[in-house]
Design an enzyme around this catalytic site. Structure first.
Site, PDB file in Angstrom:
ATOM      1  N   CYS A   3       8.911  -1.846   8.939  1.00 10.77           N
ATOM      2  CA  CYS A   3       8.031  -2.165  10.187  1.00 10.77           C
ATOM      3  C   CYS A   3       7.172  -3.689   9.324  1.00 10.77           C
ATOM      4  CB  CYS A   3       6.787  -1.701   9.768  1.00 10.77           C
ATOM      5  SG  CYS A   3       7.563   0.156  11.224  1.00 10.77           S
ATOM      6  N   ASP A   4       7.484  -3.785   7.970  1.00 11.77           N
ATOM      7  CA  ASP A   4       6.805  -5.597   7.826  1.00 11.77           C
ATOM      8  C   ASP A   4       7.660  -6.718   8.118  1.00 11.77           C
ATOM      9  OD1 ASP A   4       5.525  -7.267   5.879  1.00 11.77           O
ATOM     10  OD2 ASP A   4       5.479  -6.988   4.330  1.00 11.77           O
TER      11      ASP A   4
END
Ligand SMILES: Cc1ncc(COP(=O)(O)O)c(C=O)c1O
Length: 380
Positions: free
Chosen positions: A329-330
């Site tokens: 998700c980064d």
């Protein structure tokens, strides 16, 4: 080189993300190093890829090892631990250098049992080594130009030329023996003059030490930095070797042992990543592929190694410049903002990246719960 067909078969058998290590390539790289630099003993820098199977293959080919921590030391030591006690000490000398100039007290206490060769580059370290590992042999790490290297190392380590002989004499005063010098010209050094300048500087320090009455040095460790052929701009290894050989022959008599610590050169071309497309989107008009491997995993070298890898598709089709994202998700998890890929790729299609064997899986994490890629060894 592993063919696309074999990569596809391996991915079918083992799933993705997959990190394929080709041991024929490891053996070829070791043989090439030896062929072009016959006077130099290669101490493979374990940090580049510490997989025990890689270490075993390079050990069997004749390599020695550069370790930077006790866990790395133990992986190598495991191979030689069953030797008879008498031979083992010689093997430790011939096979391992602990080439991290700054060592924790606890590491030194453990190291002292093995009496290996260790590097240092400052006064504080002399005091520590005298207290905690007085049976070690020492090599002084010099600070040398890292001009144009992909990964610069000279700002963190290395004694300046003006203080080198003072440090050697200080170590001697403390009852330690400095056996030689070491340096590192920066990783992925395509500026071959770095090696020429560093060898000349080391020769200068050897002669200053002799002039000042110190004549116990018998080895020169020319470090790592030997470039992997990531693209056509990297000039052939034979050209670099010619320059190194000429300087060594001119400046160092044959009785001086020459070591090197190649990491990337040995493993980069032996590793291939195979990943799967798990999502697809168009953002700001640009096609984006999301794959199941990323910068927290096999592509960690994008962040830590300043390295960019080419991503290739197995499938043909008309291409455009795409973005390739990793699975977490980064927003940092970007593999490439500009990769020319077919636009007809679908979820489930596979991509691959060659020359990703060094400084890649070594820094893999479990970030977001995604485990590191499955490692598969071929031609073992
Ligand atoms: C002390 C030391 N030796 C050897 C290496 C291996 O360098 P390379 O992979 O560029 O050959 C490194 C890399 O950081 C290093 O710090």
């Amino acid at each position: 080189m592993i063919t696309a067909d074999i990569l596809l078969q391996l991915a079918e058998t083992h799933g993705t993300p997959l990190f394929v290590i080709d041991h024929d390539e490891l053996r070829n790289n070791y043989a090439m190093f030896k062929q072009y630099l016959p006077r130099v003993q290669a101490y493979y820098a374990v940090k580049a890829n510490p997989d025990p199977a890689i270490i075993k293959t390079l050990f069997d080919a004749g390599a020695s090892f550069d370790v930077a921590s006790m866990p790395e030391f133990r992986v190598v030591y495991d191979i030689i631990r069953d030797m008879p006690e008498k031979e083992r000490q010689q093997w430790i000398w011939d096979k391992i250098i602990y080439a991290n100039p700054i060592k924790a007290n606890e590491s030194l206490v453990e190291l002292d049992r093995y009496k290996p060769l260790v590097t240092f580059d400052n006064r504080e370290e002399i005091i520590k080594i005298k207290e905690f590992a007085p049976h070690s042999g020492l090599a002084l790490r010099l600070r040398v130009p890292n001009t144009g290297a992909m990964v610069e190392l000279s700002s963190k380590f290395g004694a300046g030329p003006g203080e080198a002989v003072d440090l050697i004499l200080e170590a001697e005063k403390e009852g330690l023996t400095v056996e030689g010098l070491s340096f590192h010209v920066g990783s992925q050094t395509t500026n071959f003059e770095n090696f020429v300048q560093a060898i000349n500087l080391a020769a200068h320090i050897f002669s200053e030490a002799r002039e000042r009455g110190y004549d116990k040095m018998f080895l020169l460790d020319i470090g790592g930095g030997f470039p992997a052929p990531y693209d056509d701009s990297v000039r052939p290894f034979s050209e670099l070797a010619r320059k190194i050989n000429a300087e060594l022959e001119r400046l160092f008599p044959p009785e001086i042992e020459i070591l090197a610590e190649p990491g990337r050169f040995m493993v980069a071309t032996a590793g291939t990543a195979v990943s799967k497309i798990i999502g697809k989107a168009v953002r700001d008009g640009k096609l984006c592929y999301y794959i199941d491997d990323g910068v927290y995993h096999t592509f960690s070298g994008i962040i830590f190694d300043h390295c960019q890898y080419r991503i290739e598709a197995f499938k043909q089709g008309s291409t455009q410049i795409c973005t390739v994202f990793g699975p977490t998700c980064d927003a940092l998890d970007v593999i490439s903002m500009a990769e020319e890929l077919p636009i007809n790729l679908e979820r489930g299609d596979l991509l691959y990246s060659r020359n990703i064997g060094a400084y890649s899986g070594a820094s893999s994490t479990y970030f977001n719960g995604f485990p590191p890629a499955t490692v598969v060894h071929i031609n073992l």
